[in-house]
Enzyme design. Structure first.
Site, PDB file in Angstrom:
ATOM      1  N   TRP A  84     -11.739  -5.024   2.393  1.00 50.09           N
ATOM      2  CA  TRP A  84     -12.191  -4.487   3.680  1.00 50.09           C
ATOM      3  C   TRP A  84     -13.344  -3.515   3.488  1.00 50.09           C
ATOM      4  CZ3 TRP A  84     -11.015  -7.469   7.380  1.00 50.09           C
ATOM      5  CH2 TRP A  84      -9.769  -8.091   7.456  1.00 50.09           C
ATOM      6  N   ASP A 111     -11.764   4.236   6.811  1.00 49.17           N
ATOM      7  CA  ASP A 111     -11.040   3.151   7.472  1.00 49.17           C
ATOM      8  C   ASP A 111      -9.561   3.396   7.163  1.00 49.17           C
ATOM      9  OD1 ASP A 111      -9.795   0.832   8.254  1.00 49.17           O
ATOM     10  OD2 ASP A 111     -11.101  -0.535   7.129  1.00 49.17           O
ATOM     11  N   LYS A 167      -1.620  -2.480  12.923  1.00 48.78           N
ATOM     12  CA  LYS A 167      -0.749  -2.242  11.766  1.00 48.78           C
ATOM     13  C   LYS A 167       0.243  -1.114  12.046  1.00 48.78           C
ATOM     14  CE  LYS A 167      -4.007  -4.678   9.304  1.00 48.78           C
ATOM     15  NZ  LYS A 167      -5.435  -4.774   9.106  1.00 48.78           N
TER      16      LYS A 167
HETATM   17  C1  PLP Z   1      -6.640  -5.208   8.934  1.00 46.16           C
HETATM   18  C2  PLP Z   1      -7.723  -4.367   8.403  1.00 46.16           C
HETATM   19  C3  PLP Z   1      -9.035  -4.463   8.873  1.00 46.16           C
HETATM   20  C4  PLP Z   1      -9.465  -5.502   9.879  1.00 46.16           C
HETATM   21  O1  PLP Z   1      -9.016  -5.166  11.124  1.00 46.16           O
HETATM   22  P1  PLP Z   1      -9.466  -5.979  12.437  1.00 46.16           P
HETATM   23  O2  PLP Z   1      -8.899  -5.120  13.511  1.00 46.16           O
HETATM   24  O3  PLP Z   1      -8.869  -7.337  12.335  1.00 46.16           O
HETATM   25  O4  PLP Z   1     -10.944  -6.028  12.463  1.00 46.16           O
HETATM   26  C5  PLP Z   1      -9.968  -3.583   8.375  1.00 46.16           C
HETATM   27  N1  PLP Z   1      -9.646  -2.661   7.458  1.00 46.16           N
HETATM   28  C6  PLP Z   1      -8.393  -2.539   6.967  1.00 46.16           C
HETATM   29  C7  PLP Z   1      -8.092  -1.495   5.950  1.00 46.16           C
HETATM   30  C8  PLP Z   1      -7.398  -3.391   7.427  1.00 46.16           C
HETATM   31  O5  PLP Z   1      -6.152  -3.269   6.954  1.00 46.16           O
END
Ligand code: PLP
Length: 359
Positions: free
Chosen positions: A100, A171, A195
């Site tokens: 990511w 993030d 999540k």
């Molecule tokens: C799941 C995830 C993403 C992607 O998220 P989306 O909402 O599908 O764009 C980005 N960064 C991390 C750390 C993730 O776990």
């Protein structure tokens, strides 16, 4: 049969939250309509979004220096919005600790220079690059990290600090509200909701208000942070149901005792699973011990065939979605806030049994 869902995202939500949403599904607060049928400009919805924001501010201890934004497009759109708004042809530092983070850096290259300050890609992201080895750019526009690497199963045990004057951006999609952290150290942090915060369809973005001044006039209206700030995240129709659910999930976190209480339970859950993995001569964790994620526990059996057999038999026993990410294979148990200790105990019992039968 009781089902425990170990999916990485969208992931399970607290049972109490699902039941509350069910109760209000067709008739929200006597309105005669469900939340998703109500105007975002009407009298029912403004309190819903205000409530979600107030919960987030309280749980994360945010000062008035921060703005809270609800934005569509998931965490992935933030990969682009951050450099569009904050980079302006400059250089930003990215720590490449997982797939990511690599995607985030790729988007930044469209708007300036993305310096990869450190990377663990060559060892399949099995650890977080040590901070002593980061090659940071003096006066960088910002420093971007991924606090928890959902796919590889690693996590910063202590969140780093950026050099003075450089906004730290994280993030936090897969570990926000799972542990206590000092928001004041950050310029911006963001998380796709699916999540740890609610259903998919919304990303939570928290930013120091002053950073909004960096955005150039050329950034389209819908992609500017200032548009969300000036319009309370309602310049256009927001994802109303997802924001409502985020309010319910944060109510639940508060009722459980807040983020510190979540952290305590999460530590106990992860400790239980890793203790079993460390004892086992059959299951193995591929990641550095010092960087193990308390949210996404990645493990393997001795072979790909046994991994597949494990995932299938676990599913038949009510332990679903244990397959590893398609990029890395193996197995992964995502144990976010909503996963109760009983789910982890059931998983460990099943793993013990599987080990005995297949060794
Ligand atoms: C799941 C995830 C993403 C992607 O998220 P989306 O909402 O599908 O764009 C980005 N960064 C991390 C750390 C993730 O776990």
């Amino acid at each position: 049969m009781k089902i425990y869902n170990f999916a990485a995202g969208p992931a399970m939500l607290p049972k109490e939250v699902m039941l509350k949403a069910q109760e209000e599904f067709v008739n929200f607060q006597g309105s005669g309509s469900g939340v998703m049928e109500l105007s975002h400009r009407g009298k029912y919805f403004q309190p819903v979004i205000d409530h979600a924001e107030a919960n987030i501010r309280e749980l994360l201890g945010l000062s008035d220096d921060f703005v809270v934004m609800f934005i569509q497009g998931g965490a992935s759109m933030q990969f682009a919005m951050i450099p569009m708004n904050l980079l302006n042809g400059g250089t930003a530092d990215y720590v490449d600790s997982g797939v990511w983070g690599a995607k985030a850096a790729k988007e930044a290259k469209l708007y300036g220079t993305a310096n990869i300050a450190a990377s663990s890609k060559e060892s399949k992201y099995d650890h977080i690059p040590a901070q002593s080895e980061w090659k940071l750019t003096p006066g960088a526009a910002y420093l971007h990290i991924t606090s928890n690497n959902t796919v590889a199963g690693t996590q910063y045990q202590t969140l780093p600090e950026a050099p003075a004057g450089v906004p730290l951006i994280a993030d936090m999609s897969s570990d926000i509200m799972s542990r206590v952290f000092d928001a004041n150290k950050f310029g911006l942090f963001y998380a796709g909701a699916q999540k740890n915060l609610g259903p998919s369809g919304v990303a939570l973005v928290v930013m120091k208000k002053e950073l909004a001044e960096r955005t150039s006039d050329k950034v389209p209206t819908m992609l500017r942070y200032s548009t969300y700030i000036e319009n309370g995240s309602m310049f256009n129709t927001p994802p109303t149901f997802a924001i409502y659910m985020l309010g319910l999930v944060t109510d639940w976190v508060k009722a459980k005792g807040g983020v510190a209480a979540m952290e305590e339970i999460n530590n106990a859950k992860a400790a239980k699973l890793y203790a079993f993995l460390d004892d086992s001569s059959f299951f193995k964790s591929p990641v550095a011990k010092a960087d193990r994620s308390r949210m996404n526990v990645v493990f393997r059996t001795p072979s790909d065939e046994l991994d597949a057999k494990f995932v299938a038999e676990a599913k038949a026993a009510g332990l679903t979605d244990l397959k590893g990410h398609r990029l890395v294979g193996g197995c992964r148990a995502s144990i976010y806030n909503a996963m109760p200790m009983e789910g982890v105990e059931a998983l460990v019992e099943f793993m013990k049994k599987f080990e005995l039968e297949n060794k």
